[in-house]
Design an enzyme around this catalytic site. Structure first.
Site, PDB file in Angstrom:
ATOM      1  N   GLN A 137       1.619 -13.183  -1.039  1.00 17.69           N
ATOM      2  CA  GLN A 137       0.317 -13.333  -1.680  1.00 17.69           C
ATOM      3  C   GLN A 137       0.171 -12.294  -2.789  1.00 17.69           C
ATOM      4  O   GLN A 137      -0.819 -12.284  -3.509  1.00 17.69           O
ATOM      5  CB  GLN A 137      -0.798 -13.117  -0.646  1.00 17.69           C
ATOM      6  N   HIS A 153       0.167 -16.531  -5.135  1.00 20.62           N
ATOM      7  CA  HIS A 153      -1.023 -16.188  -5.927  1.00 20.62           C
ATOM      8  C   HIS A 153      -0.652 -15.760  -7.351  1.00 20.62           C
ATOM      9  O   HIS A 153      -1.409 -15.067  -8.013  1.00 20.62           O
ATOM     10  CB  HIS A 153      -1.843 -15.101  -5.221  1.00 20.62           C
ATOM     11  N   CYS A 159      -2.504 -19.783 -20.731  1.00 25.80           N
ATOM     12  CA  CYS A 159      -3.677 -20.218 -21.496  1.00 25.80           C
ATOM     13  C   CYS A 159      -4.501 -21.148 -20.626  1.00 25.80           C
ATOM     14  O   CYS A 159      -3.971 -22.119 -20.073  1.00 25.80           O
ATOM     15  CB  CYS A 159      -3.240 -20.927 -22.777  1.00 25.80           C
ATOM     16  N   ILE A 207       4.209  -0.591   8.025  1.00 27.04           N
ATOM     17  CA  ILE A 207       5.204  -1.595   7.627  1.00 27.04           C
ATOM     18  C   ILE A 207       6.504  -0.950   7.134  1.00 27.04           C
ATOM     19  O   ILE A 207       7.593  -1.410   7.459  1.00 27.04           O
ATOM     20  CB  ILE A 207       4.608  -2.498   6.521  1.00 27.04           C
ATOM     21  N   ARG A 219      -8.766  -5.444   1.918  1.00 27.07           N
ATOM     22  CA  ARG A 219      -9.607  -5.398   3.114  1.00 27.07           C
ATOM     23  C   ARG A 219      -9.202  -4.342   4.135  1.00 27.07           C
ATOM     24  O   ARG A 219      -9.821  -4.244   5.192  1.00 27.07           O
ATOM     25  CB  ARG A 219      -9.619  -6.779   3.792  1.00 27.07           C
ATOM     26  N   THR A 234       0.841  -1.214   0.000  1.00 27.51           N
ATOM     27  CA  THR A 234       0.000   0.000   0.000  1.00 27.51           C
ATOM     28  C   THR A 234       0.871   1.258   0.000  1.00 27.51           C
ATOM     29  O   THR A 234       0.508   2.260  -0.599  1.00 27.51           O
ATOM     30  CB  THR A 234      -0.968   0.039   1.206  1.00 27.51           C
ATOM     31  N   THR A 267      -0.930  -8.690   6.072  1.00 30.23           N
ATOM     32  CA  THR A 267      -1.957  -9.617   5.597  1.00 30.23           C
ATOM     33  C   THR A 267      -3.027  -9.798   6.664  1.00 30.23           C
ATOM     34  O   THR A 267      -2.707  -9.903   7.843  1.00 30.23           O
ATOM     35  CB  THR A 267      -1.361 -10.990   5.170  1.00 30.23           C
ATOM     36  N   VAL A 293       0.768 -10.117  -6.208  1.00 31.71           N
ATOM     37  CA  VAL A 293       1.026 -10.445  -7.605  1.00 31.71           C
ATOM     38  C   VAL A 293       1.817  -9.329  -8.287  1.00 31.71           C
ATOM     39  O   VAL A 293       2.101  -9.409  -9.473  1.00 31.71           O
ATOM     40  CB  VAL A 293      -0.313 -10.672  -8.348  1.00 31.71           C
TER      41      VAL A 293
END
Ligand code: NAD
Length: 260
Positions: free
Chosen positions: A111, A131, A139, A249, A44, A36, A206, A113
């Protein structure tokens, strides 16, 4: 006027740093909260994508993506315009890369991406992007084609709103794991093995509510690890943690790693 209190009390940072120095197997799990401060919203947290728009959660499922052309068109458009491409690692990512350089990080399971841990210098052999990632496409049609996402984004830019696989005409998707999609078995196995052997397990940014990843701190605790949680909001694991740090963090991690 009094100065702002530090994000983590110096004695708390020193206590955690001692655990890290003494540990020969530290595993870190990160979530959207570490990014963030790089300008990528979490899901969340108070400014989270789903906190602001609860209906968006359903749109992130694999089933919805596979069944609706509109969802894919919107998804590729969002990918093109995503702020993840410009995002840069922040001091939290940099601190974890420093921990790795100090020889004190066994495995980082993220987690996220967004690829920011890789950009910060964590080598792939110490990283599990559980993730998936946005750097590649895959594909879904069974031919197994996979490659750099730029190949597909170039087609979207050229006007193909829902590009199909050139080999088998299957639906293409970024190599991220959607809700309702299975994780890669080797990635889970590698993360589970590391968590079971961990002496210190740190969960960063998390909410620890997405399974099966949220089982990792449980595995680590069962193996006797110390659990450290760095997260602005409460998580279901706070009650089992040896330390819970609520600060930002990007300030907390450098304060700890600087003492290791
Ligand atoms: P989450 O959104 O459920 O929880 C993030 C947590 O981080 C929140 O509890 C929030 O309070 C905390 N947080 C946010 N910014 C913080 C900061 N600067 N300092 C301290 N705490 C902070 O995230 P999750 O548990 O990772 O689950 C969301 C899922 O969405 C993941 O599976 C992930 O794959 C995906 N996701 C990824 C990205 C990304 O790649 N950057 C972004 C959004 C969502």
């Amino acid at each position: 006027m009094s100065a702002e209190p530090p994000a983590i009390a110096p004695e708390e940072a020193a206590r955690i740093a001692t655990w890290l120095r003494d540990s020969s197997n530290t595993v870190v799990l990160t979530g959207a909260g570490i990014s963030t401060e790089s300008g990528i919203p979490d899901f969340r947290g108070p400014q989270g994508v789903w906190t602001k728009n609860p209906g968006a959660e359903m749109l992130a499922t694999l089933q919805h993506y596979m069944a609706n052309r509109d969802a894919r068109v919107r998804s590729w458009k969002n990918r093109l315009e995503s702020r993840m491409w410009e995002a840069q690692p922040n001091s939290g990512h940099v601190a974890l890369a420093e921990l790795e350089r100090k020889g004190k990080l066994e495995l980082l399971v993220t987690q996220n991406v967004d690829g920011l841990h890789l950009k910060a210098g964590i080598p792939l052999e110490r990283l599990v992007e559980i993730h998936g990632n946005i750097r590649e496409f895959t594909c879904m049609g069974g031919c197994g084609d996979r490659g750099p996402i730029e190949r597909v984004l170039d087609r979207v830019r050229a006007g193909d709103e829902d590009p199909r696989c050139r080999t088998c005409d299957g639906i293409l998707k970024s190599a991220t794991i959607s809700f309702g999609q299975n994780l890669i078995p080797e990635d889970i196995a590698r993360s589970e093995r590391a968590a079971a052997r961990a002496e210190v397990f740190i969960a960063v940014g998390t909410s620890l509510t997405v399974y099966p990843v949220a089982l990792l701190p449980e595995t680590a605790l069962r193996g006797g690890a110390r659990l450290v949680i760095v997260n602005a909001e409460p998580t279901p694991f706070d009650q089992y943690a040896d330390a819970v740090v609520r600060g930002q963090i990007g300030e907390v991690l450098p304060a700890i790693v600087g003492l290791v």
